[in-house]
Design a protein around this motif. Sequence first.
Motif, short mmCIF file in Angstrom:
data_model
loop_
_atom_site.label_atom_id
_atom_site.label_comp_id
_atom_site.label_asym_id
_atom_site.label_seq_id
_atom_site.Cartn_x
_atom_site.Cartn_y
_atom_site.Cartn_z
N GLY A 460 0.81 -1.22 0.00
CA GLY A 460 0.00 0.00 0.00
C GLY A 460 0.84 1.26 0.00
O GLY A 460 0.46 2.26 -0.63
N HIS A 461 1.97 1.24 0.69
CA HIS A 461 2.81 2.44 0.74
C HIS A 461 3.29 2.82 -0.66
O HIS A 461 3.30 4.01 -1.02
CB HIS A 461 4.01 2.19 1.65
CG HIS A 461 4.99 3.33 1.69
ND1 HIS A 461 4.74 4.51 2.35
CD2 HIS A 461 6.22 3.47 1.11
CE1 HIS A 461 5.76 5.33 2.20
NE2 HIS A 461 6.68 4.73 1.45
N LEU A 463 1.76 2.13 -3.52
CA LEU A 463 0.63 2.64 -4.29
C LEU A 463 0.32 4.08 -3.90
O LEU A 463 -0.05 4.90 -4.76
CB LEU A 463 -0.60 1.77 -4.05
CG LEU A 463 -0.69 0.46 -4.83
CD1 LEU A 463 -1.97 -0.27 -4.47
CD2 LEU A 463 -0.64 0.70 -6.34
N ARG A 464 0.46 4.41 -2.63
CA ARG A 464 0.10 5.76 -2.18
C ARG A 464 1.16 6.79 -2.53
O ARG A 464 0.85 7.97 -2.65
CB ARG A 464 -0.13 5.77 -0.67
CG ARG A 464 -1.33 4.96 -0.22
CD ARG A 464 -1.65 5.24 1.25
NE ARG A 464 -0.51 4.98 2.11
CZ ARG A 464 -0.24 3.82 2.68
NH1 ARG A 464 -1.04 2.79 2.45
NH2 ARG A 464 0.80 3.68 3.46
N THR A 465 2.41 6.35 -2.67
CA THR A 465 3.50 7.32 -2.89
C THR A 465 4.03 7.30 -4.32
O THR A 465 4.30 8.36 -4.90
CB THR A 465 4.66 7.02 -1.92
OG1 THR A 465 5.10 5.66 -2.11
CG2 THR A 465 4.21 7.20 -0.48
N ARG A 468 0.46 7.86 -7.37
CA ARG A 468 -0.55 8.69 -6.72
C ARG A 468 -1.78 8.84 -7.60
O ARG A 468 -1.69 8.87 -8.84
CB ARG A 468 0.01 10.07 -6.38
CG ARG A 468 1.07 10.05 -5.28
CD ARG A 468 1.57 11.45 -4.98
NE ARG A 468 2.49 11.49 -3.86
CZ ARG A 468 2.12 11.60 -2.59
NH1 ARG A 468 0.83 11.72 -2.30
NH2 ARG A 468 3.00 11.62 -1.63
N LEU A 474 -9.68 9.94 -3.74
CA LEU A 474 -9.78 9.11 -2.53
C LEU A 474 -10.67 9.73 -1.46
O LEU A 474 -10.64 9.28 -0.32
CB LEU A 474 -8.38 8.87 -1.95
CG LEU A 474 -7.54 7.77 -2.59
CD1 LEU A 474 -6.14 7.74 -1.97
CD2 LEU A 474 -8.20 6.41 -2.44
N GLU A 478 -11.25 8.12 2.20
CA GLU A 478 -10.73 8.82 3.37
C GLU A 478 -11.84 9.10 4.36
O GLU A 478 -11.64 9.03 5.58
CB GLU A 478 -10.04 10.11 2.93
CG GLU A 478 -8.76 9.88 2.13
CD GLU A 478 -8.21 11.17 1.54
OE1 GLU A 478 -8.90 12.22 1.70
OE2 GLU A 478 -7.13 11.13 0.93
N ASP A 492 -5.76 0.38 1.84
CA ASP A 492 -4.79 -0.09 0.85
C ASP A 492 -5.42 -1.08 -0.12
O ASP A 492 -5.17 -1.03 -1.34
CB ASP A 492 -3.59 -0.74 1.54
CG ASP A 492 -2.72 0.27 2.27
OD1 ASP A 492 -2.85 1.47 1.97
OD2 ASP A 492 -1.94 -0.14 3.14
N LEU A 495 -7.59 0.63 -2.62
CA LEU A 495 -6.75 1.28 -3.62
C LEU A 495 -6.28 0.27 -4.66
O LEU A 495 -6.24 0.56 -5.87
CB LEU A 495 -5.56 1.95 -2.93
CG LEU A 495 -4.72 2.93 -3.76
CD1 LEU A 495 -5.60 4.00 -4.37
CD2 LEU A 495 -3.64 3.56 -2.89
#
Length: 570
Positions: A460-461, A463-465, A468, A474, A478, A492, A495
Amino acid sequence: MAFARTCSVALIGVDGVVVEVQADLEPGIAAFALVGLPDKSLSEARDRVRAAVVNSGESWPQRKLTVGLSPASVPKSGSGFDLAVACAVLAAAERLDPRSIADLLIIGELGLDGRVRPVRGVLPSVLAAAEAGYQQVVVAEQTAAEASLVPGITVVGVRSLRQLIALLSGAPVPDELPVPTVGRPDPALAGLLLPGVGMRARSAQKSALVDLSDVVGQEEARCALEIAAAGGHHLYLKGPPGAGKTMLAERLPALLPPLTQAEALEVTAVHSVAGLLPADRPLIDSPPYYAPHHSATMPAIVGGGSGQPRPGAVSLAHRGVLFLDEAPEFSVRVLDALRQPLESGEVMIARSAGSVRLPARFQLCLAANPCPCGRHSRRGGGCECTPTMVNRYQSRLSGPLLDRVDLQVEVAPVTRAELLGAVGATETTETVASRVLAARERSAARFAETPWRTNAEVPGHSLRTRWRLAAGALDDAERDLERGLLTARGLDRVLRVAWTVADLAGRDQPSRLDVRTALTLRTGIRRGSPANSANFRRLTDPIPTPGLNAGLNAGLDAGPDPDSDLGAEP
């Protein structure tokens, strides 16, 4: 020189350790000592090897014989060392040139008549030999095709010890006639099958008989099945008996792309060690499918057992599908034991003698009824179970386990119109599989510079960084995270599903609509209503992709769900 050495392989799980087999002859009373931490079956090799050598026309050295298996700290088990021990003894007795076997890796069991019998785990053994730099291996003729799957290795298949002696000494190779087996199985193949293992993968013939077009209705569930196949996501199907949950799960493997060469070698190695590799199918190139009964024990599912640990269902389903039908009927301990391999893609079996690592990167598919009688629903339906019975039944699937399942879909009963409607109106497996393959290729191209190939594998990290989403995409996820409807792990996974939906739709990046679809397929709550409204509908917005539209548009006019158990946002 009364000393010779050759090599064989000891298996620890599906990992091979190259073992040096040393034979030393010294003056003294005739004796045969086997050292190096052998188990019971390996200790009995002394009698098998002696009888095989004598019955092959060779003389047994009448001196003190010591055979060492190095490294001595590694446990050795099985009868696959027999052939290597016999060659080392004959070379120490100067019947063979010690140099002719020094660079060979030899695997095989010896019968008392000198015939070479196949053993389990040849593929992972040869893979270990290739990694150690060996270029030539000797195996039983029946497993030569399996050993030949490893590139860069020269495989010599022999039927008997006599043939191998002739090959190593440069003499004419005798012709060994096969044992007649008219009307009965070949007894030499018994070593490839592990006694007591009743679990078998579904055959290719049976897989070809099932098609997604057999499933009537269930457009939303079919959509979830396609998304699960495209992204490698875990799936939970919940609904009344007879709705088609098992039919859907049985058709999931056929939607998956064929295994790559590396994946096929991994899967074949596990099945070879487990004694489940078909004799006529040395390479498993299609995703395996395993559906154990709900009475299965912890070792049967996770792996282990007494003595040498055996691969369980999670390892046998590696790179394939593990289907748990009637999931709440499984032991709670067994279900919760799946949590670790679902995250890591492997399972560690710890015993007092050491730990064994087994691969377990599978797609989990769960199916469950809503209650013990199966008729519980939001609108009644004749359920006779008390609320306590329903809660107890549903709580057998723990929250931490379900939090690891990406797609959680309710399968509604099939209506009369759907069941008796026009035949051939639904898509076939071939049609859906082609879209799944295109989505897989799209994600593989995106992850070309990474060790991942499917969206479900990406942390997940990252995918988030690294990848983006657009601003505002999101927002709904959220908001659910703030309200406690999603965990950090759940966010995650939403996503990842959103990326899969975008891949199926041919988009370069998930939109807010894709995220809403992922949220709906995880929580069953339709997005788009005001944040303070309790009227959430249980359907998703449409995706502009052929084949997905039907499932995502099904019942868009169903209206608000009056039974939603979610209160208004404070």
